[in-house]
Structure formats: structure tokens, C-alpha cells
Design an enzyme around this catalytic site. Sequence first.
Site, short mmCIF file in Angstrom:
data_model
loop_
_atom_site.label_atom_id
_atom_site.label_comp_id
_atom_site.label_asym_id
_atom_site.label_seq_id
_atom_site.Cartn_x
_atom_site.Cartn_y
_atom_site.Cartn_z
N HIS A 124 -0.78 -15.71 -20.48
CA HIS A 124 -0.83 -17.23 -19.42
C HIS A 124 0.82 -16.61 -19.33
O HIS A 124 1.23 -17.04 -18.53
CB HIS A 124 -0.74 -17.87 -19.95
CG HIS A 124 -1.07 -19.74 -20.12
ND1 HIS A 124 -0.01 -20.11 -20.12
CD2 HIS A 124 -1.73 -20.34 -18.34
CE1 HIS A 124 0.29 -20.95 -19.65
NE2 HIS A 124 -1.21 -21.15 -18.58
N SER B 272 -0.11 -25.02 -14.09
CA SER B 272 0.70 -23.82 -15.87
C SER B 272 1.36 -22.84 -14.28
O SER B 272 2.67 -22.71 -14.31
CB SER B 272 -0.12 -22.93 -15.73
OG SER B 272 -0.18 -23.94 -17.19
N ASP C 95 5.48 -20.90 -24.35
CA ASP C 95 4.26 -20.51 -23.95
C ASP C 95 3.45 -19.25 -24.85
O ASP C 95 3.83 -19.08 -25.90
CB ASP C 95 4.49 -19.61 -22.33
CG ASP C 95 2.80 -19.66 -21.72
OD1 ASP C 95 1.80 -19.40 -22.09
OD2 ASP C 95 3.56 -20.70 -20.18
#
Length: 552
Positions: free
Chosen positions: A245, A421, A185
Site C-alpha cells: 500500500h 487512499s 503508511d
Amino acid sequence: MTTTRTTAALALAAALALVPLGSAAATTGTALPGAPASQPVPEAAGTAPGAAPAPGPARATDRLVVKFHEEAVPEDSRDVVYAQAASRSGDAGLVETAATADGAQVVRTGAMLAGDELEALTTALEQDPAVEYAEPDLLATTAAVPNDPSYATLQWSLWDDPAGLGMPLAWDRATGAGQTIAIVDTGITSHPDLDANVLPGYDFVSTAQNGRDGDGWDADPTDMGDHPDSVLCPNSPMPVSATWHGTHTAGVAAADANNGVGISGVAPDAKILPVRAVGACSQGYITDVAAGIRWASGAPVAGAAANPNPATVINLSLGVPGECPAVLQSAISEALGRGIPVVAAAGNQGVDAAQSAPANCAGVISVAATDVAGALAPYSNFGSVTLAAPGGDPYAQILSTGNAGTQGLGAPTYTERNGTSMAAPAVSGAVAQLRQLSPRLGVAGLRDALTSTARQAPGGCAPGCGAGIVDPVSALIAVQGGKPFTTRGGIGTLHRKIGTTTGEARSRELCALGGTPCFQEFARGWIVWNAGQGARWQPDLPNRWWEITSTR
């Protein structure tokens, strides 16, 4: 893949590389005591299922992946191939910069190319008989009862109701202990709900500008922020604040539990292996992502130190539109060959997941997102998926770990996001639980345990959610040789009477908060039970299942 304004970011980054798949609604922050609340990070809403996806920018990159046929092709002969292709396509020149782990060459172009120019160059290369394949090295973007105070009030996706994962029952059986979840990520930030579980990771963002850390690959996976860059992505539709994220997805999978702080992850005793492959503008080259996957699996990667803690499951909450790139498939196949399942977010464009990689790569467990009603989330890709998990919606998002910084590291905090996600790391956490109980279970066995015990989306999933919503506790019971779909109480009594009408049970009994109403799925419908009203047969369950009464 998140869907706050990450959907817009995904469309941009997908033009260049793999993009984290974020959420589709405004993000809110819940600060740690003494820390400032993070600011909302809105992300563009996804396209409704069945609708045409919103047009995005043309896919662009300044790098190609070129694989020559197995017979040795000398370097000077490769230079001739590059020169001839450049001449035919009008490109200024091609220069080899590195080799991939599976023997392909990373080749830099003379400028950023997209559309017809990019297609002309790759076609010119593939017309040479020495070339096995040529494809763009695209940039990807980042396509959420313990004593943690936010569990009971905000973590609806973990509760034991028709829209949640039923984690309290699952935690009685496994918590992911002894397992390692690789989060490929944007990297990770320090957080009191994560630090105890984080292993040494690696940074595979290959360019200093994109990495914002002054170098290329290194052993520091710290997220330096994925906010837009005026040079790398001018006029970006992304929010001006970093999304953090990777920190968010890591918390969904394995935030520490019973520490009296914040939240719980699905597998709170699993270790987190942070692998940074996405940087500025929420973008990262596919070759960097592929290298990160290989490294996470324990495979050797030239130019990177060996990984002493190979993953037992790899999470990819990122994506790029189009077919699965060969270099990405090669890395995924390497992981699968080592017995490591790869979980991928389905994407947030509201289209068939067959149109998005890595969800369409062979062998992955691809995950669609459902909302607080247990229905397919409006932004989620669908159809060609393995199963679904809670990913939230703009009104009920997934709370997880975050950072309060806007364009640089700030205080640890908590943020809410929604997207595929968030759904993918929930499934990765469930895989970690299964591997704890049954460490010899292979990739195929893990997939079967998840899909054979998944349940119908109670809010509806007409376009297709694969096997249905993942149900960790049922999967855990199944791998222990138990019967996950037994009937009991009032529902069991009615089923014994009308079993020929209902058919066999297809889920365990699930009850809304407060213990009523309760539901159990059968082959031909549902049995519903309300306190004071008893059980009755329902061929179909209303979308607003929590409002069901004895007259419906």
C-alpha cells in the site's frame, strides 16, 4: 485508504489500530519489462452513500494511552491508579511500556480487549481524578504530457478533463521540486519509478511480530508485507497477498516522470519520505502512527534518530473509525504548528467522514474520492471533508507503483487500486506543487488555495464533497496572483452575452479527450461547447457528461 479489498481490511484493522485505506475493487497488475505481473488483489466494495455501513468487528487492542494531569504524578502513584482500575474492570493487570511524545503513557493490558471490556477499563481509569484521559491505542490499517508510457493510456486521473486533475497545465508551473512528501503508511519497496525520489525514512512499527522484521523501531522503512497473520488476525477477510500500500500511495504522489518508465506522479520532482507505521494484517498502533507523524514533521521523538529531512506535507492514507484519538490529534497539531499540512484520506465506508479518524482530526485536509465520471465514488466517505480528488472505481482504477510479491518482496511492478487512499496522495502532490511556487504560504493559505479553486464534481456529489474536486492548475495560478477562472473561445463569447444568467465563473474550462465536449462551471450552471455545435447554457450537467450533445 484503498477500496479494493482494503475496505474489509480497514474494518478489521480499525478495530485494533490505524489501517491503510485501500481500494474497493479488484486490483490488476502491470509488470515491468521482464517482471511477472502482480496478481489481482480484490478488496471489499464500500457501502453506497447514504446506506448504513456494513457491520465490522468490535474495536480491540492490548494497549491503552493514559494521560495524567499536568501536576507530577509519581510512578508508584500511577501504579496504584492502574491497580484500582484493573480491579474495578476485571482486567488482569496494566503495565506501562513507554511514554508518548506529549507525555502520555502507553499501557499494556493483560489481554486483547474489545467492546464492553475495553470501555469498562478506560472508564475506570478516567474516573480517577489524577487521569486527564484514557483511550484505546487502536490499530489502524491502510484506509492513484510526460514520456512515461502508461501516462497517456492509463492515467486518466491526471488528464485535463472534467474527471481528471489537469496535470499537464499544472506541470508547466510546478512539479514539486524542493518539497518532501511524507508517506505514513506500510513502508516502501524499491522501484525504478520511485528510487530516485526516496529519502531515508524510518520504521515505527513497534512490535517485531507486526513488523515482520525481527525488531521494533529502526531506520529501515522497507515494507515487509501486510498480508494476514494466523496469530495476529485469524480468519482475516483480507486477501492472502500483501497490498504494498505504501509503495502505491507514494507513486500516486511523486513517481518519477519523463524517465521513459511506467507512470508519473502528481509531483514528480518532490522527494518521498517513507514512514512505516502499519505492518502485518494491514494494522498499526495509533501511537506508532502518531510517532511517525511527529518524526516526519521534524519534531524530536524519544527512541528514534532525528529526521534530517522534515516533510513539507504529510500524507495519511489510513484510518480508524470513531473520534480522533488524543494522541493522534497531538501529533497532527505538532505538525501543523510547524507549518506542515497534513492530508488524510476520508475513508471507504460510505458514511460521513466525521465518523473516521484521522479525517475528523482538527486541522487536516480530508479528501473524498471521485470516480472516472467525476462523481463521488460509491465507497467513499463524504460530507465532513475538505475536498475530493480522483480515487477511481472498480472499472477505472488508479495505476501506480507496486510489487509482484505475494507474501514477501518480489519484483517491482505496477498495480491498479481505487480508494480514498489514492485520492489523498494526489492532494499531497498538489500541496507540494503549491509549496514549490509559494514556499512561505502557511497551512491556512494552502488550504484556502486548494478549496477556493476546487470545482464541482461533474458527475454529482449529493452527499457532499467539501469544496469540490481539487484543481491543481487553478490553485497554482491563484497563489501566483492570477485569475484562474477566465473564459475564452466559444464559451467566453456566450458568457459575455448571458453573464447575468450564468453568474461568475467557478472553474476553468475543461475538455474531454479529443478536445470536445468542453465545459465550464459558473455560479448558476454550466456552459457546454461541442465542435460544430457551438456553446449553450446548461443549468445542470448530466452525470454522463462525456456523452453530452447539442440537444441536451
